[in-house]
Design an enzyme around this catalytic site. Structure first.
Site, PDB file in Angstrom:
ATOM      1  N   LYS A  29       4.416 -71.541  17.042  1.00 55.39           N
ATOM      2  CA  LYS A  29       4.869 -72.900  16.751  1.00 55.39           C
ATOM      3  C   LYS A  29       6.032 -73.301  17.649  1.00 55.39           C
ATOM      4  O   LYS A  29       6.083 -74.437  18.151  1.00 55.39           O
ATOM      5  CB  LYS A  29       5.274 -73.009  15.271  1.00 55.39           C
ATOM      6  CG  LYS A  29       5.691 -74.417  14.869  1.00 55.39           C
ATOM      7  CD  LYS A  29       5.910 -74.547  13.370  1.00 55.39           C
ATOM      8  CE  LYS A  29       7.161 -73.856  12.915  1.00 55.39           C
ATOM      9  NZ  LYS A  29       7.521 -74.198  11.514  1.00 55.39           N
ATOM     10  N   SER A  30       6.987 -72.405  17.843  1.00 55.50           N
ATOM     11  CA  SER A  30       8.159 -72.723  18.666  1.00 55.50           C
ATOM     12  C   SER A  30       7.753 -73.149  20.071  1.00 55.50           C
ATOM     13  O   SER A  30       8.251 -74.142  20.612  1.00 55.50           O
ATOM     14  CB  SER A  30       9.098 -71.515  18.748  1.00 55.50           C
ATOM     15  OG  SER A  30       9.661 -71.223  17.503  1.00 55.50           O
ATOM     16  N   ARG A  34       7.919 -76.982  21.812  1.00 53.90           N
ATOM     17  CA  ARG A  34       8.710 -77.129  23.035  1.00 53.90           C
ATOM     18  C   ARG A  34       7.854 -77.606  24.211  1.00 53.90           C
ATOM     19  O   ARG A  34       8.329 -78.353  25.079  1.00 53.90           O
ATOM     20  CB  ARG A  34       9.398 -75.808  23.368  1.00 53.90           C
ATOM     21  CG  ARG A  34      10.630 -75.533  22.506  1.00 53.90           C
ATOM     22  CD  ARG A  34      11.072 -74.080  22.626  1.00 53.90           C
ATOM     23  NE  ARG A  34      12.363 -73.837  21.994  1.00 53.90           N
ATOM     24  CZ  ARG A  34      12.549 -73.650  20.691  1.00 53.90           C
ATOM     25  NH1 ARG A  34      11.501 -73.700  19.868  1.00 53.90           N
ATOM     26  NH2 ARG A  34      13.752 -73.412  20.194  1.00 53.90           N
ATOM     27  N   GLY A 103      12.241 -78.544  11.194  1.00 48.18           N
ATOM     28  CA  GLY A 103      13.625 -78.535  11.634  1.00 48.18           C
ATOM     29  C   GLY A 103      13.726 -78.357  13.142  1.00 48.18           C
ATOM     30  O   GLY A 103      14.623 -78.903  13.790  1.00 48.18           O
ATOM     31  N   ARG A 132      18.079 -80.690   4.107  1.00 48.64           N
ATOM     32  CA  ARG A 132      18.743 -79.688   4.929  1.00 48.64           C
ATOM     33  C   ARG A 132      19.862 -80.320   5.766  1.00 48.64           C
ATOM     34  O   ARG A 132      19.703 -81.394   6.330  1.00 48.64           O
ATOM     35  CB  ARG A 132      17.722 -78.993   5.832  1.00 48.64           C
ATOM     36  CG  ARG A 132      16.711 -78.204   5.020  1.00 48.64           C
ATOM     37  CD  ARG A 132      15.526 -77.760   5.838  1.00 48.64           C
ATOM     38  NE  ARG A 132      15.899 -76.800   6.869  1.00 48.64           N
ATOM     39  CZ  ARG A 132      15.018 -76.256   7.707  1.00 48.64           C
ATOM     40  NH1 ARG A 132      13.740 -76.597   7.640  1.00 48.64           N
ATOM     41  NH2 ARG A 132      15.422 -75.389   8.613  1.00 48.64           N
ATOM     42  N   ASP A 327      13.171 -65.509  10.846  1.00 49.27           N
ATOM     43  CA  ASP A 327      12.043 -65.902  10.005  1.00 49.27           C
ATOM     44  C   ASP A 327      11.416 -64.741   9.241  1.00 49.27           C
ATOM     45  O   ASP A 327      10.600 -64.964   8.345  1.00 49.27           O
ATOM     46  CB  ASP A 327      10.966 -66.580  10.858  1.00 49.27           C
ATOM     47  CG  ASP A 327      11.414 -67.940  11.364  1.00 49.27           C
ATOM     48  OD1 ASP A 327      12.258 -68.575  10.698  1.00 49.27           O
ATOM     49  OD2 ASP A 327      10.929 -68.370  12.425  1.00 49.27           O
ATOM     50  N   ARG A 358      16.560 -69.098   0.769  1.00 49.29           N
ATOM     51  CA  ARG A 358      15.517 -68.073   0.823  1.00 49.29           C
ATOM     52  C   ARG A 358      15.907 -66.743   0.185  1.00 49.29           C
ATOM     53  O   ARG A 358      15.102 -66.122  -0.511  1.00 49.29           O
ATOM     54  CB  ARG A 358      15.077 -67.866   2.277  1.00 49.29           C
ATOM     55  CG  ARG A 358      14.193 -69.006   2.763  1.00 49.29           C
ATOM     56  CD  ARG A 358      13.710 -68.804   4.174  1.00 49.29           C
ATOM     57  NE  ARG A 358      12.678 -69.782   4.494  1.00 49.29           N
ATOM     58  CZ  ARG A 358      12.198 -69.991   5.717  1.00 49.29           C
ATOM     59  NH1 ARG A 358      12.676 -69.287   6.729  1.00 49.29           N
ATOM     60  NH2 ARG A 358      11.255 -70.886   5.931  1.00 49.29           N
ATOM     61  N   ARG A 404       7.278 -69.943   4.004  1.00 50.34           N
ATOM     62  CA  ARG A 404       7.490 -68.492   4.116  1.00 50.34           C
ATOM     63  C   ARG A 404       7.662 -67.832   2.743  1.00 50.34           C
ATOM     64  O   ARG A 404       7.212 -66.707   2.537  1.00 50.34           O
ATOM     65  CB  ARG A 404       8.674 -68.206   5.036  1.00 50.34           C
ATOM     66  CG  ARG A 404       8.409 -68.708   6.444  1.00 50.34           C
ATOM     67  CD  ARG A 404       9.267 -68.073   7.489  1.00 50.34           C
ATOM     68  NE  ARG A 404       9.002 -68.697   8.778  1.00 50.34           N
ATOM     69  CZ  ARG A 404       7.981 -68.398   9.581  1.00 50.34           C
ATOM     70  NH1 ARG A 404       7.124 -67.464   9.219  1.00 50.34           N
ATOM     71  NH2 ARG A 404       7.812 -69.020  10.732  1.00 50.34           N
TER      72      ARG A 404
END
Length: 451
Positions: A29-30, A34, A103, A132, A327, A358, A404
């Site tokens: 995903k990152s 990007r 985020g 957040r 994560d 979390r 998560r």
């Protein structure tokens, strides 16, 4: 959330059987997010293959299109991004950009928009993201000259106006790779040279994607790097293929390690050194896992992960391990609960500023199967019980909106035989849309979906 809400239910005694399998997991995903962001501000047409087609990435595509960027889908997972260069994003006054649950998207796109001329728009996310804190991001972008309203409000929704004359800043980066990336992206369209000193090594996907643009970015050192971003230098188009997400692979790695007589090969996983803290911690504590078929593409290392079931020592981590394991800490908590002995995790205070608090939520879940945990602001201590038969217990996870937490609850139920009802499971689609499909089709897991 755009997906219709649903729950996942596992019956008591749904413990997973032994398996020997080879799988491919969802793309990173990152990197997917990007690639669209940097492609949008590069010159020319960039192409990206094997894109993660999750809700978070779709939010990014929608945002780019709303900001005037043409994005063409060639086939499943394959996109062309028609970049217009630095400062080219446009929006009608008082337009609204929705970041969804992401985020990463919020921080990085605000970084770009803060130094893009004539931006005057509203920004918001879903119910979870809107809770957040964005205080650190807002303070940083304000140094470039961006304005956020109302003043002294640090959660979405917000109104933002870009800097009229963005000037380079100096920044001492902490554990957050997203904040570091936001500063890099803001610096690209600022006057002068933005200097970023890393105090702690953190994810470097943004730097890797930009690295070939030598007039724009210079990286000095290896561990605690100095990153120099010279503004107003054109970015080159690029072609890339996104590897598998090491964070998604971590769930299947955990399941294999703790399930008796099991073996798993996970193909084409991103193994960037700043993303494999989870695997390093496990290796240090005698896990049977290794990386094979290593190769490098677009400055990113990838390869295959081979995992075998085994017993581990009690886990101990320090604050320095947090950035490369952000994560996966919840999975480490789960592993600690199912090993004999006391495990101690330090430097975890940032877990409170995720989709949920979390560490607190994981403590509640582990207590449901009889595992004692002591949680302080920056430390979690878990009194592991070893192999647990929880076939007479039930794991209940409410409407947390945290993918998560949902996935961890699912794994814990499979390993202990506990029944489970996990609400808001649609949130998993933000990062791992294939999670349930792999569980069912590759590993033979039985579950029910309740809408």
């Amino acid at each position: 959330m755009s997906a219709k809400s649903f729950s996942v239910s596992l019956h008591n005694n749904s413990k997973i059987r032994s398996f020997k399998k080879t799988i491919r997991i969802d793309s990173d995903k990152s990197l997917s997010i990007r690639s669209f962001l940097i492609g949008s501000i590069s010159q020319g047409v960039s192409s990206v293959k094997n894109v993660l087609e999750s809700e978070d990435v779709q939010s990014k595509i929608n945002a780019c299109r709303k900001l005037g960027i043409k994005i063409k889908k060639k086939e499943s997972g394959y996109y062309e991004i028609y970049g217009k260069g630095l400062g080219s994003l446009t929006a009608k006054k008082n337009a609204s950009i929705n970041f969804g649950n992401s985020g990463t998207l919020a921080r990085l796109l605000i970084g770009i928009l803060s130094t893009t001329p004539d931006i005057d728009l509203k920004v918001h996310g879903d119910h979870s993201l809107n809770k957040r804190s964005m205080k650190k991001l807002i303070n940083l972008m304000s140094k470039f000259g961006a304005i956020f309203l109302p003043k002294n409000k640090f959660t979405f929704p917000l109104k933002m106006m870009s800097s009229r004359f963005p000037v380079a800043i100096d920044y001492k980066a902490g554990v957050s790779a997203q904040l570091k990336s936001a500063v890099i992206l803001a610096g690209l369209n600022s006057y002068g040279t933005t200097k970023i000193k890393e105090q702690i090594s953190s994810r470097n996907h943004t730097e890797n994607l930009l690295k070939k643009n030598k007039p724009a970015i210079r990286i000095i050192g290896t561990k605690k790097k100095l990153i120099e971003v010279t503004g107003k230098k054109n970015l080159e188009k690029f072609n890339m293929s996104v590897s598998g997400d090491p964070s998604s692979a971590a769930f299947f790695t955990t399941l294999t390690l703790l399930n008796e007589n099991s073996f798993l090969k996970i193909k084409n996983v991103g193994l960037n050194p700043t993303r494999i803290g989870f695997y390093k911690i496990l290796k240090k504590h005698k896990a049977k896992l290794k990386f094979v078929n290593l190769r490098k593409t677009n400055n990113e290392i990838c390869g295959d992960i081979i995992v075998k079931s085994c017993k581990l020592k009690p886990l101990r981590t320090s604050a320095s391990m947090y950035p490369s394991t952000t994560d996966e800490y919840l999975l480490l908590f789960l592993i600690a609960a199912l090993q004999k002995g006391v495990s101690v995790f330090n430097g975890i205070s940032d877990l409170s500023n995720k989709e949920s608090s979390r560490a607190h939520e994981m403590k509640k879940i582990l207590s449901q199967i009889g595992v004692k945990c002591i949680l302080k602001k920056d430390q979690m201590k878990i009194f592991g019980k070893g192999k647990i038969n929880a076939s007479n217990k039930k794991i209940s996870i409410g409407n947390l909106g945290d993918h998560r937490i949902a996935m961890n609850g699912f794994i814990l139920a499979l390993l202990t035989g506990a029944g489970a009802i996990i609400k808001n499971f649609e949130t998993v689609f933000t990062s791992s849309p294939s999670f349930l499909k792999i569980m069912k089709n590759n590993l033979g897991v039985k579950f029910e979906i309740r809408k």
